[in-house]
Design an enzyme around this catalytic site. Sequence first.
Site, PDB file in Angstrom:
ATOM      1  N   ARG A  42     -87.327 -13.371  66.070  1.00  0.00           N
ATOM      2  CA  ARG A  42     -86.798 -14.690  65.683  1.00  0.00           C
ATOM      3  C   ARG A  42     -86.843 -15.693  66.832  1.00  0.00           C
ATOM      4  NH1 ARG A  42     -82.761 -11.161  63.971  1.00  0.00           N
ATOM      5  NH2 ARG A  42     -81.452 -11.893  65.682  1.00  0.00           N
ATOM      6  N   ASP A  50     -82.908  -6.419  74.353  1.00  0.00           N
ATOM      7  CA  ASP A  50     -83.883  -5.338  74.327  1.00  0.00           C
ATOM      8  C   ASP A  50     -85.019  -5.713  73.381  1.00  0.00           C
ATOM      9  OD1 ASP A  50     -82.559  -5.124  71.942  1.00  0.00           O
ATOM     10  OD2 ASP A  50     -82.086  -3.004  72.117  1.00  0.00           O
ATOM     11  N   GLU A  52     -87.307  -4.507  70.076  1.00  0.00           N
ATOM     12  CA  GLU A  52     -87.312  -3.628  68.901  1.00  0.00           C
ATOM     13  C   GLU A  52     -88.603  -3.835  68.128  1.00  0.00           C
ATOM     14  OE1 GLU A  52     -82.656  -3.567  67.640  1.00  0.00           O
ATOM     15  OE2 GLU A  52     -83.656  -5.512  67.635  1.00  0.00           O
ATOM     16  N   LYS A  74     -85.034  -2.122  78.126  1.00  0.00           N
ATOM     17  CA  LYS A  74     -84.948  -1.075  77.110  1.00  0.00           C
ATOM     18  C   LYS A  74     -85.787  -1.478  75.912  1.00  0.00           C
ATOM     19  CE  LYS A  74     -81.547   0.861  73.872  1.00  0.00           C
ATOM     20  NZ  LYS A  74     -82.009   0.100  72.707  1.00  0.00           N
ATOM     21  N   GLU A  76     -87.170  -0.012  71.804  1.00  0.00           N
ATOM     22  CA  GLU A  76     -87.063   0.940  70.691  1.00  0.00           C
ATOM     23  C   GLU A  76     -88.229   0.696  69.745  1.00  0.00           C
ATOM     24  OE1 GLU A  76     -84.074   2.160  66.987  1.00  0.00           O
ATOM     25  OE2 GLU A  76     -83.456   0.659  68.472  1.00  0.00           O
ATOM     26  N   GLU A 145     -59.987   1.922  51.397  1.00  0.00           N
ATOM     27  CA  GLU A 145     -59.590   2.944  52.371  1.00  0.00           C
ATOM     28  C   GLU A 145     -58.923   2.310  53.589  1.00  0.00           C
ATOM     29  OE1 GLU A 145     -62.691   5.648  53.377  1.00  0.00           O
ATOM     30  OE2 GLU A 145     -63.160   6.112  51.281  1.00  0.00           O
ATOM     31  N   LYS A 149     -55.160   2.807  55.266  1.00  0.00           N
ATOM     32  CA  LYS A 149     -54.921   3.130  56.681  1.00  0.00           C
ATOM     33  C   LYS A 149     -53.919   2.182  57.311  1.00  0.00           C
ATOM     34  CE  LYS A 149     -59.387   5.363  57.404  1.00  0.00           C
ATOM     35  NZ  LYS A 149     -60.728   5.293  58.053  1.00  0.00           N
ATOM     36  N   THR A 187     -77.514 -11.989  63.304  1.00  0.00           N
ATOM     37  CA  THR A 187     -77.271 -11.009  64.354  1.00  0.00           C
ATOM     38  C   THR A 187     -75.839 -10.508  64.237  1.00  0.00           C
ATOM     39  OG1 THR A 187     -77.226 -10.668  66.762  1.00  0.00           O
ATOM     40  CG2 THR A 187     -76.614 -12.842  65.959  1.00  0.00           C
TER      41      THR A 187
END
Length: 253
Positions: A42, A50, A52, A74, A76, A145, A149, A187
């Site tokens: 983008r 990093d 991707e 880094k 990926e 749930e 909690k 994001t």
Amino acid sequence: MNGPMPMTREERARLAHEIAERALSVHGENIKAIGIYGSAARETDGPFSDLEMFCVLRSSGQDDDCEWAVGAWKAEVNFLSEDVMLRDAASVDGLWPLTHGKYFAVRSLHDPEAFFAELRSAAESPDRDDFRRAVCGVITGELYELAGKWRNVRVQGPCTFLPTLAIETATYGAMLVGLHHRRCFSTRALVLPEALGMSDRPAGFDALCRLVMAGDLSKPDAILSACESFWDGVIEWAVRNGYDCMENRRIPF
């Protein structure tokens, strides 16, 4: 290892081309397409972002990730079969607004057969019923749930868990809004602000989001009150929008 170091957008682009060339040399004709996704695709990446990438394979059933750090940066690379990618792109779950934006904005590095256009079409294919089921799944599978909690915390503690519950509740509230509008967030960092910019939000959502975004999570009573108000708003919002989430049968099987 010193961790992330600044890298220019141009340097990150050159790195992506280097990785793509390496993947093509290793996997050869089994590669259907290679592209960048995430902030680098983008062009919203920052100096410490990093890299991707997708590496789409012709062989079926493959879903492997190669993730590594080289001191200053880094990367990926997801090695995915085209059938796996198309199936996932066409699916809708509770985190769809956060996870599926990558399928709508891929920057192609190698795509001779226009696969990424096909991928985008798959991501656009789910219908209203798919999103309706996902909305109900967030309400009954996540928010219900979480309500249990924070009500347990109110009765028996520990209050130290309440800030975490408030953040999770606000995040899933944002997923609810994104699913309702069938819109992805750009994001993770902008999930709450972007959700606040969408219309038709449950009552209580704005107040809970602002509490979380301000980091004002030191007062248990304020957190519990905000969560309860939001839950009431979710129930009213679901009824108003025709989301029938509660099971009428005591045991549905």
